[in-house]
Motif scaffolding. Sequence first.
Motif, PDB file in Angstrom:
ATOM      1  N   LYS A 118      20.562  -3.486 -11.097  1.00  0.00           N
ATOM      2  CA  LYS A 118      20.687  -2.029 -11.176  1.00  0.00           C
ATOM      3  C   LYS A 118      19.390  -1.346 -11.600  1.00  0.00           C
ATOM      4  N   GLU A 119      18.560  -2.046 -12.349  1.00  0.00           N
ATOM      5  CA  GLU A 119      17.313  -1.457 -12.864  1.00  0.00           C
ATOM      6  C   GLU A 119      16.463  -0.838 -11.755  1.00  0.00           C
ATOM      7  N   VAL A 120      16.555  -1.467 -10.592  1.00  0.00           N
ATOM      8  CA  VAL A 120      15.751  -1.021  -9.458  1.00  0.00           C
ATOM      9  C   VAL A 120      16.067   0.426  -9.057  1.00  0.00           C
ATOM     10  N   LEU A 121      17.245   0.909  -9.454  1.00  0.00           N
ATOM     11  CA  LEU A 121      17.623   2.273  -9.089  1.00  0.00           C
ATOM     12  C   LEU A 121      17.292   3.280 -10.183  1.00  0.00           C
ATOM     13  N   ARG A 122      16.762   2.793 -11.277  1.00  0.00           N
ATOM     14  CA  ARG A 122      16.466   3.723 -12.381  1.00  0.00           C
ATOM     15  C   ARG A 122      15.096   4.358 -12.204  1.00  0.00           C
ATOM     16  N   PRO A 123      14.936   5.573 -12.780  1.00  0.00           N
ATOM     17  CA  PRO A 123      13.660   6.281 -12.631  1.00  0.00           C
ATOM     18  C   PRO A 123      12.481   5.518 -13.239  1.00  0.00           C
ATOM     19  N   SER A 124      12.741   4.671 -14.221  1.00  0.00           N
ATOM     20  CA  SER A 124      11.644   3.970 -14.889  1.00  0.00           C
ATOM     21  C   SER A 124      11.021   2.880 -14.011  1.00  0.00           C
ATOM     22  N   TYR A 125      11.729   2.499 -12.948  1.00  0.00           N
ATOM     23  CA  TYR A 125      11.236   1.426 -12.091  1.00  0.00           C
ATOM     24  C   TYR A 125      10.143   1.951 -11.152  1.00  0.00           C
ATOM     25  N   THR A 126       9.017   1.269 -11.099  1.00  0.00           N
ATOM     26  CA  THR A 126       7.958   1.680 -10.163  1.00  0.00           C
ATOM     27  C   THR A 126       7.949   0.753  -8.960  1.00  0.00           C
ATOM     28  N   PRO A 127       8.326   1.306  -7.781  1.00  0.00           N
ATOM     29  CA  PRO A 127       8.368   0.456  -6.588  1.00  0.00           C
ATOM     30  C   PRO A 127       6.952   0.103  -6.123  1.00  0.00           C
ATOM     31  N   HIS A 128       6.832  -1.028  -5.448  1.00  0.00           N
ATOM     32  CA  HIS A 128       5.514  -1.434  -4.946  1.00  0.00           C
ATOM     33  C   HIS A 128       5.307  -1.031  -3.505  1.00  0.00           C
ATOM     34  N   LYS A 129       6.389  -0.609  -2.883  1.00  0.00           N
ATOM     35  CA  LYS A 129       6.277  -0.087  -1.516  1.00  0.00           C
ATOM     36  C   LYS A 129       6.813   1.332  -1.530  1.00  0.00           C
ATOM     37  N   SER A 133       3.486   7.406  -6.547  1.00  0.00           N
ATOM     38  CA  SER A 133       2.300   7.155  -5.728  1.00  0.00           C
ATOM     39  C   SER A 133       1.042   7.100  -6.593  1.00  0.00           C
ATOM     40  N   ALA A 134       0.930   8.027  -7.543  1.00  0.00           N
ATOM     41  CA  ALA A 134      -0.266   8.062  -8.392  1.00  0.00           C
ATOM     42  C   ALA A 134      -0.374   6.779  -9.214  1.00  0.00           C
ATOM     43  N   LYS A 135       0.754   6.317  -9.732  1.00  0.00           N
ATOM     44  CA  LYS A 135       0.716   5.088 -10.531  1.00  0.00           C
ATOM     45  C   LYS A 135       0.355   3.883  -9.659  1.00  0.00           C
ATOM     46  N   PHE A 136       0.896   3.884  -8.462  1.00  0.00           N
ATOM     47  CA  PHE A 136       0.585   2.800  -7.546  1.00  0.00           C
ATOM     48  C   PHE A 136      -0.918   2.766  -7.270  1.00  0.00           C
ATOM     49  N   VAL A 137      -1.479   3.924  -6.933  1.00  0.00           N
ATOM     50  CA  VAL A 137      -2.908   3.998  -6.631  1.00  0.00           C
ATOM     51  C   VAL A 137      -3.741   3.602  -7.848  1.00  0.00           C
ATOM     52  N   SER A 138      -3.309   4.047  -9.034  1.00  0.00           N
ATOM     53  CA  SER A 138      -4.127   3.742 -10.212  1.00  0.00           C
ATOM     54  C   SER A 138      -4.107   2.250 -10.525  1.00  0.00           C
ATOM     55  N   GLU A 139      -2.959   1.603 -10.305  1.00  0.00           N
ATOM     56  CA  GLU A 139      -2.928   0.152 -10.523  1.00  0.00           C
ATOM     57  C   GLU A 139      -3.842  -0.578  -9.545  1.00  0.00           C
ATOM     58  N   GLU A 140      -3.790  -0.153  -8.280  1.00  0.00           N
ATOM     59  CA  GLU A 140      -4.648  -0.781  -7.274  1.00  0.00           C
ATOM     60  C   GLU A 140      -6.119  -0.586  -7.612  1.00  0.00           C
ATOM     61  N   LEU A 141      -6.432   0.625  -8.055  1.00  0.00           N
ATOM     62  CA  LEU A 141      -7.825   0.950  -8.372  1.00  0.00           C
ATOM     63  C   LEU A 141      -8.320   0.074  -9.513  1.00  0.00           C
ATOM     64  N   GLU A 142      -7.513  -0.089 -10.527  1.00  0.00           N
ATOM     65  CA  GLU A 142      -7.937  -0.897 -11.663  1.00  0.00           C
ATOM     66  C   GLU A 142      -8.057  -2.377 -11.302  1.00  0.00           C
TER      67      GLU A 142
END
Length: 512
Positions: free
Chosen positions: A70-81, A121-130
């Motif tokens: 169920k965690e996957v449906l919560r707002p705290s989860y950051t998807p990778h796609k 999206s911003a978090k995804f980009v920032s992780e990739e950048l780091e």
Amino acid sequence: MPDSNDDPDIDATDEESVGSPAVGVSDNSAPDLDDVVLDNLDTGNDDSSDEASRGLFDDLLEGEPIFENKEVLRPSYTPHKLPHREEQINNMATILVTALRGDTPSNILIYGKTGTGKTASAKFVSEELETTSQKYEVPCEVEYINCEVTDTQYRVLAQLANKFIEKNHAVIEARIETLEHLRSRAREQPVALEESDFDSVEAVDEALEDLEDDREEFEEVPMTGWPTDRVYSSFFDAVDYHERVVVIMLDEIDKLVEKSGDDTLYNLSRMNSELENSRVSIMGISNDLKFTDFLDPRVKSSLGEEEIVFPPYDANQLRDILQARANVAFKGSALTEDVIPLCAAFAAQEHGDARRALDLLRTAGELAERDQIDQVEEDHVRQAQEKIELDRVVEVVRTLPTQSKIVLFAIILLEKNGVRNINTGEVFNIYKNLCEEIDADVLTQRRVTDLISELDMLGIVNAVVVSKGRYGRTKEISLSVPTEETEAVLLSDSRLGDIDDVQPFVQARFDN
Ligand code: ADP
Ligand code: MG
């Protein structure tokens, strides 16, 4: 049973159980006697406690769960796609790649309504950048700040300062360790200095002293109490300690500007002209498309060097997003065919909000789970929609200022007493009486009219202006939310809860 042989306690229990099958038979479901005996042998349970321990959770536990994760449906989860955000993500990356080349990227402003995937999206980009910067060993760092939480200039600067101070401490520690190691080798064999930047052990000593001083100098900024200037220069010095490109992501930047003005952005955006070793680039994320109207023109042009818009998702896009998450979140056949399309359709009406779509899907699943059936059906989605809508209303009403609550209560009292086409004057009369009863200030009728307009904007009441010919114009007010639930929320406020008998107040409208 080798286990029982090892454990005399279990042996004893088993014997007792076998010796008293009658207790098992007394169970209402009247199971086969053999089963009872076997059960008891297996579990070693004391029969008499069996019925008592069969409680609230047993039935729920036994049902085949609908959710896999169920965690996957919560707002705290950051998807990778992030389907349907490729273009925006690529735009961000194209601008930020400059940082990996050691140059300063343009500042970026990101706009879009809530739930359009900006934060994800911003978090995804920032992780990739780091990750990439670590891979190529380029000094590039991203700092993410949520301005809804960190909402004053002091706090933003203090949080940034402390993050960089912490990083600097780590850099200093590592450097000290290396130099101490070098020094002890050099003391034994002076050739050790040959591959280093130092020509004597004394020089190493000096460098170590400087590092110790730096370590002392970087003092953590307290969360209150310093003059803002001092916090700013702490941050400035901390960032500029060594060469690096820093991307500062200010999420919900509109909340910061609304609460504390644009000083923070002004200060951050002019830093580069003074920094010697490092460079700062700002990425602001806003839910409010018009927030730049409130900015100083210099800040506005600097911040908006690049702009990226996140449009609302349409129903088809929401389906894709939900499907990808549902595959991970639910058991194989837990969703009936209509569930995802319906969640997507509801959320598309709600300005294409992916957060709402995911909430609906999760809540629908929970409702099915509560019904103890193993499939989520269309009706669960409809119930989920109602539940979420009601939760929203409850939250909005609960957090209204007291004066607005009194106005709303007056409207509810009128409706409950069958008054139709309620006008502002009627609301005001009851409002006034309620205020006197609970010792609240009485606002002017004009202010009360404003509060009614605010309630209208929040979707709690509906106020339409009607013309009364030569008597001018008036507002006709009706409630847009469920009466009982709203009243209950209002009465849970300790001040309004003190009013026991409301009838006299309704009566009062006839007295004026
Ligand atoms: P915003 O910051 O624009 O309000 P978020 O990035 O917080 O929106 O997104 C809201 C929710 O929807 C989050 O749970 C997020 O993971 C999810 N979400 C948004 N867009 C996508 C997408 N394209 N793919 C998958 N999940 C998404
Ligand atoms: Mg967000």
